[in-house]
Design a protein around this motif. Structure first.
Motif, PDB file in Angstrom:
ATOM      1  N   VAL A  92     -16.426   7.688  -6.309  1.00 23.33           N
ATOM      2  CA  VAL A  92     -15.348   7.503  -5.344  1.00 23.33           C
ATOM      3  C   VAL A  92     -14.051   7.504  -6.140  1.00 23.33           C
ATOM      4  CG1 VAL A  92     -14.325   5.993  -3.619  1.00 23.33           C
ATOM      5  CG2 VAL A  92     -16.818   6.201  -3.783  1.00 23.33           C
ATOM      6  N   TYR A  93     -13.108   8.326  -5.727  1.00 30.84           N
ATOM      7  CA  TYR A  93     -11.834   8.453  -6.416  1.00 30.84           C
ATOM      8  C   TYR A  93     -10.766   7.692  -5.645  1.00 30.84           C
ATOM      9  CZ  TYR A  93     -13.674  11.809  -9.706  1.00 30.84           C
ATOM     10  OH  TYR A  93     -14.383  12.401 -10.721  1.00 30.84           O
ATOM     11  N   TYR A  94     -10.009   6.887  -6.387  1.00 29.10           N
ATOM     12  CA  TYR A  94      -8.974   6.054  -5.798  1.00 29.10           C
ATOM     13  C   TYR A  94      -7.604   6.428  -6.339  1.00 29.10           C
ATOM     14  CZ  TYR A  94     -12.839   2.981  -4.468  1.00 29.10           C
ATOM     15  OH  TYR A  94     -13.995   2.462  -3.936  1.00 29.10           O
ATOM     16  N   CYS A  95      -6.648   6.456  -5.457  1.00 29.14           N
ATOM     17  CA  CYS A  95      -5.257   6.648  -5.811  1.00 29.14           C
ATOM     18  C   CYS A  95      -4.612   5.268  -5.942  1.00 29.14           C
ATOM     19  CB  CYS A  95      -4.585   7.460  -4.708  1.00 29.14           C
ATOM     20  SG  CYS A  95      -2.823   7.646  -4.875  1.00 29.14           S
ATOM     21  N   ALA A  96      -3.677   5.144  -6.872  1.00 30.34           N
ATOM     22  CA  ALA A  96      -3.016   3.857  -7.090  1.00 30.34           C
ATOM     23  C   ALA A  96      -1.534   4.074  -7.373  1.00 30.34           C
ATOM     24  CB  ALA A  96      -3.666   3.121  -8.258  1.00 30.34           C
ATOM     25  N   ALA A  97      -0.728   3.114  -6.945  1.00 26.77           N
ATOM     26  CA  ALA A  97       0.712   3.172  -7.171  1.00 26.77           C
ATOM     27  C   ALA A  97       1.184   1.894  -7.861  1.00 26.77           C
ATOM     28  CB  ALA A  97       1.457   3.352  -5.847  1.00 26.77           C
ATOM     29  N   SER A  98       2.118   2.079  -8.761  1.00 27.27           N
ATOM     30  CA  SER A  98       2.702   0.947  -9.470  1.00 27.27           C
ATOM     31  C   SER A  98       4.102   0.689  -8.946  1.00 27.27           C
ATOM     32  CB  SER A  98       2.770   1.264 -10.962  1.00 27.27           C
ATOM     33  OG  SER A  98       3.558   0.322 -11.649  1.00 27.27           O
TER      34      SER A  98
END
Length: 124
Positions: A92-98
């Motif tokens: 499962v691929y997750y996108c993340a933002a900082s």
């Protein structure tokens, strides 16, 4: 708050390609963005990251040369182009933002917002 929605996952044969997209909405600004993945029974691991402008990119050794992260800030979207896929890329691929613009980290704790994930399955 920032909302992230991933898309583009699916089933692909060994050696094939997929492009994942991550659309951001809400109180977005100049965010560094990253992609992580989690395979069954394993911890979530870093895949790729980019700073807010896209001028700097970083990759895990396991995907370097095969995956490319890039972004279109006008569309508030970050992409992960995945080529030469292998069975071990299944996850499962997750996108993340900082909240930070310039620091595109490799740790889970470097990111403040996460998408719901999209499944990528590579059949051998």
């Amino acid at each position: 708050q920032v909302q992230l929605i991933e898309s583009g996952g699916g089933l692909v044969q060994d050696g094939g390609s997929l492009r994942l997209s991550c659309a951001a909405s809400g109180r977005t600004s100049s965010n560094a963005m990253g992609w992580f993945r989690q395979a069954p029974g394993k911890e979530r691991e870093f895949v790729a990251a980019t700073n807010w402008s896209g001028s700097n990119t970083y990759y895990a050794d396991s995907v370097k040369g095969r995956f490319t992260i890039f972004r279109d800030n006008a569309k508030k979207t970050v992409y992960l182009q995945m080529n030469s896929l292998k069975a071990e890329d299944t996850a499962v691929y997750y996108c993340a933002a900082s909240r930070l613009a310039y620091y595109a980290g490799r740790l889970y704790s470097d990111y403040d917002y996460w998408g719901q994930g999209t499944q990528v399955t590579v059949s051998s």
